[in-house]
Design an enzyme around this catalytic site. Structure first.
Site, mmCIF file in Angstrom:
data_model
loop_
_atom_site.group_PDB
_atom_site.id
_atom_site.type_symbol
_atom_site.label_atom_id
_atom_site.label_comp_id
_atom_site.label_asym_id
_atom_site.label_seq_id
_atom_site.Cartn_x
_atom_site.Cartn_y
_atom_site.Cartn_z
ATOM 1 N N TYR A 140 0.803 -1.217 0.000
ATOM 2 C CA TYR A 140 0.000 0.000 0.000
ATOM 3 C C TYR A 140 0.845 1.282 0.000
ATOM 4 O O TYR A 140 0.293 2.379 -0.095
ATOM 5 C CB TYR A 140 -0.953 0.005 1.198
ATOM 6 N N GLU A 171 -6.274 -29.326 6.966
ATOM 7 C CA GLU A 171 -6.103 -28.553 5.729
ATOM 8 C C GLU A 171 -7.046 -27.352 5.672
ATOM 9 O O GLU A 171 -6.607 -26.221 5.451
ATOM 10 C CB GLU A 171 -6.360 -29.452 4.512
ATOM 11 N N ASP A 190 -7.836 -33.360 2.270
ATOM 12 C CA ASP A 190 -8.728 -34.002 1.306
ATOM 13 C C ASP A 190 -7.967 -35.071 0.528
ATOM 14 O O ASP A 190 -6.755 -34.967 0.318
ATOM 15 C CB ASP A 190 -9.281 -32.974 0.318
#
Length: 530
Positions: free
Chosen positions: A273, A358, A411
Site C-alpha cells: 500500500y 487442511e 482431502d
C-alpha cells in the site's frame, strides 16, 4: 430357543458353549447379554454398512460385524444405533433416564450396572478381550491412558531416530542474520550497481533459479533444498522484460534498509500500500520479498518484514509473545497464529500429538464436535488451505520444542496432498529456507484414497478428477521424495486408477460426526497413518 434360530451359527455355538461351562449354582446373568448381542447381529445388515475391520482378520463375519457395532463403526445407520443402546441398557438393567443418557453420549464409560443380586457388564462380552476397539463406542469423554499407546510408541520411534541420526540435521541454507549483516549485504548490492554504472554497464541482480528441479535436491531429513552450485537468473536493468522488476526490487531494498536501520517492522501488505499502483498486486510484492530474501541469504524475519497470519491454533498450548502478552489456547475456541513466531517464548504443552487440518471448515467442525477436548491433550492447527509462512514456522517451532507426533488431515485429492507435502518437505519457492520450515516427521493420517473404498463411500459423493488434477497428481508422483514414501505412492496410484477424489466432508454420508467420533479416534488409537 425360537430366538436362536435367527442367530448366526458362530453365535449359537458361543451361546451353548457359555451355557455348558456355567458352574453349578452360579448365576446365568451373562446369558441374556450374549443373547441380546446375538439378536442385534441377526438383524438384516444394510448393504452400505462399512466394515472397518483390521486387514487379514480371521473372525467370522458375524463376529466382525458385532465388533463394528460395538466400536461405533456403523453408527451412520439409524437402524442400528437406537437398538444397540436400547437393548444393551435393557440387559444391563439401567433405568430409562440412564438409557437416554447413553444414547446422547456414545462416548460415555463402559456399561457397568447392578441389578437385583446380579451384575451385567459390557466389558465381559466374549469379544471384548479379542479386540480393544469393541469398547470405543462407550469410551469415556477423555481417552484412557492406554488410548495413546500407539501414538506414544510412534513418538518413541521418532526420538530414537533423532538420537541415532545425531539429533536435528545440521543447519543449512539461510540463517538468522543481525541487523548490521543485513545492512552490509544491502550496501554491497548497491555498491555493485554503482560500480556497473561507473563502467557504463547495465546493472543487474543475480538470483538463484528456484523454478527448476535441476537446482533442487531432496534429503529425507530436511526436505527440498537448493543445491550448493545452482544456476542463476539475472534481472537486468536494460531489458524491457525485466526493467520494471529491477526497479521494484531496488525500491523494496530501500524500504528494507530503512526498516532495519530504524529497528521497525512492516507487513507485506504495508509495503504494497505504499504504492499500490506501482506494484499492481500483492503477489508481485510477495515474490520480490522472497527473491530478496534468497539473494541476501537471510530469512524474511531478518528483513523486518512480517506477514499477517491466516492460520489458527487450538488445544493444549500456552506461550508468551514478544511483547509479553500471555496466550492460553483452549480446546473450545481458536486463536490466530502469531505474526512473529521467532518472538514467542516459554511454550508449554502436555499434548500427545499435533493435528494439522487442511481446511478451516473442517477445523471449525472439529471444534464444534469437541474433538480437541475428547482427544485431550492435543493441539490442532490449520493454515486454511495452502499454509502461510507463519503457520509453517509455528509447526516447525512446535516440533523443535516438543518432538510430538504430527499428523495431517487433508482431502483425498492432489491439492490436499500438495498441501501436506509443503508442511512435510517444503516447496520449490522457499527451498532456500527449508531448514527453518520443513518437518519431515509429519505423517499422513487421512483422508486416504484407500479409505474411500474401505468405508463404502458411494460414488455419487465423490468428484471426478479434472485434467488439472491429473496433471498435478502426475507431477507429485515424479517428485524425488515420493520414492522414499511407497505407501504414499500406493495411495496416489489408487486415486489415479479410480480417477476420483473425495473431500473430507464425504464422511458425513456415514454420520454427521463420523469424522470426529469414529474416523479420527480409530486412526489415532490403532496407528492408521502412513
Amino acid at each position: 430357543m425360537e430366538d436362536d434360530k435367527r442367530v448366526p451359527t458362530c453365535c449359537n455355538a458361543l451361546i451353548w458353549k457359555t451355557r455348558r461351562r456355567r458352574p453349578e449354582g452360579k448365576s446365568r446373568s451373562n446369558i441374556p447379554t450374549i443373547l441380546c448381542w446375538s439378536r442385534i447381529l441377526a438383524r438384516p445388515r444394510p448393504k452400505s454398512s462399512p466394515t472397518f475391520c483390521s486387514p487379514g482378520g480371521t473372525a467370522p463375519d458375524g463376529v466382525l460385524h458385532m465388533r463394528n457395532l460395538l466400536s461405533g463403526r456403523c453408527y451412520a445407520h439409524a437402524s442400528y444405533r437406537p437398538c444397540l443402546v436400547r437393548e444393551v441398557c435393557a440387559c444391563a438393567g439401567l433405568s430409562q433416564k440412564a438409557r437416554e443418557r447413553r444414547a446422547v453420549l456414545p462416548g460415555s464409560t463402559p456399561l457397568r450396572a447392578r441389578g437385583s443380586g446380579s451384575r451385567a457388564e459390557l466389558g465381559s462380552c466374549p469379544w471384548s478381550s479379542s479386540s480393544p476397539a469393541v469398547l470405543m463406542a462407550f469410551a469415556p469423554m477423555g481417552p484412557e491412558a492406554s488410548f495413546f499407546a500407539v501414538v506414544d510408541q510412534h513418538r518413541a520411534s521418532l526420538l530414537a531416530a533423532l538420537r541415532s541420526g545425531g539429533g536435528e540435521p545440521a543447519g543449512g541454507g539461510v540463517r538468522p542474520a543481525s541487523s548490521s549483516e543485513v545492512l552490509a549485504s544491502i550496501e554491497n548490492i548497491i555498491q555493485d550497481i554503482i560500480t556497473s554504472l561507473a563502467r557504463n554497464e547495465a546493472p543487474a541482480f543475480t538470483i538463484d533459479n528456484r523454478s527448476s528441479w535441476e537446482n533442487i535436491k531432496f534429503e529425507d531429513s530436511v526436505g527440498l533444498q537448493m543445491v550448493s552450485h545452482c544456476t542463476t537468473r539475472k534481472i537486468r536493468s536494460d531489458s524491457p522484460k525485466s526493467v520494471k522488476n529491477f526497479a521494484l526490487i531496488l525500491k523494496i531494498l530501500s524500504m528494507i534498509y530503512k526498516l532495519v536501520q530504524s529497528n521497525t517492522y512492516a507487513t507485506k501488505r504495508d509495503i504494497y500500500y505504499t504504492d499500490s499502483q506501482l506494484f499492481g498486486n500483492q503477489t508481485v510484492v510477495d515474490n520480490i520479498i522472497n527473491d530478496v530474501s534468497c539473494m541476501l541469504k537471510v530469512p524474511r524475519r531478518s528483513l523486518h518484514i512480517l506477514s499477517t497470519s491466516k492460520g489458527l491454533i487450538a488445544g493444549n498450548l500456552r506461550y508468551i509473545e514478544e511483547d509479553g502478552t500471555k496466550v492460553h489456547c483452549t480446546c473450545a475456541t481458536a486463536v490466530a497464529v502469531p505474526s512473529n513466531i521467532q518472538g514467542i517464548w516459554n511454550l508449554i504443552t502436555d499434548a500427545k500429538f499435533l493435528l494439522i487440518v487442511e481446511k478451516d471448515a473442517t477445523f471449525q467442525r472439529l471444534l464444534d464436535d469437541n474433538f480437541c477436548s475428547k482427544m485431550s491433550p492435543c493441539i490442532m492447527v490449520t493454515g486454511k488451505g495452502v499454509p502461510d509462512l507463519n503457520t509453517r514456522l509455528l509447526v516447525k517451532k512446535l516440533w523443535d520444542a516438543f518432538h510430538i507426533p504430527i499428523f495431517t488431515l487433508v482431502d483425498a485429492d492432489p491439492h490436499g496432498i500438495e498441501i501436506m507435502c509443503i508442511y512435510k518437505y517444503g516447496s520449490m519457492s522457499m527451498s532456500f529456507e527449508a531448514h527453518n520450515l520443513t518437518v519431515p516427521a509429519i505423517r499422513w493420517l487421512g483422508l486416504l484414497p484407500s479409505d474411500i473404498k474401505r468405508l463404502n463411500i458411494p460414488k455419487d459423493t465423490l468428484i471426478p478428477l479434472t485434467k488439472r488434477d491429473q496433471m498435478k497428481l502426475d507431477s507429485i508422483l515424479k517428485r524425488p521424495y515420493v520414492t522414499c514414501q511407497p505407501f504414499w505412492r500406493k495411495e496416489m496410484e489408487i486415486m489415479a486408477d479410480s480417477k476420483m477424489k473425495a473431500e473430507i466432508q464425504a464422511l458425513t454420508f456415514l454420520s454427521s460426526d463420523y469424522l470426529s467420533r469414529v474416523y479420527l479416534p480409530n486412526k489415532l488409537k490403532f496407528g492408521g497413518w502412513i
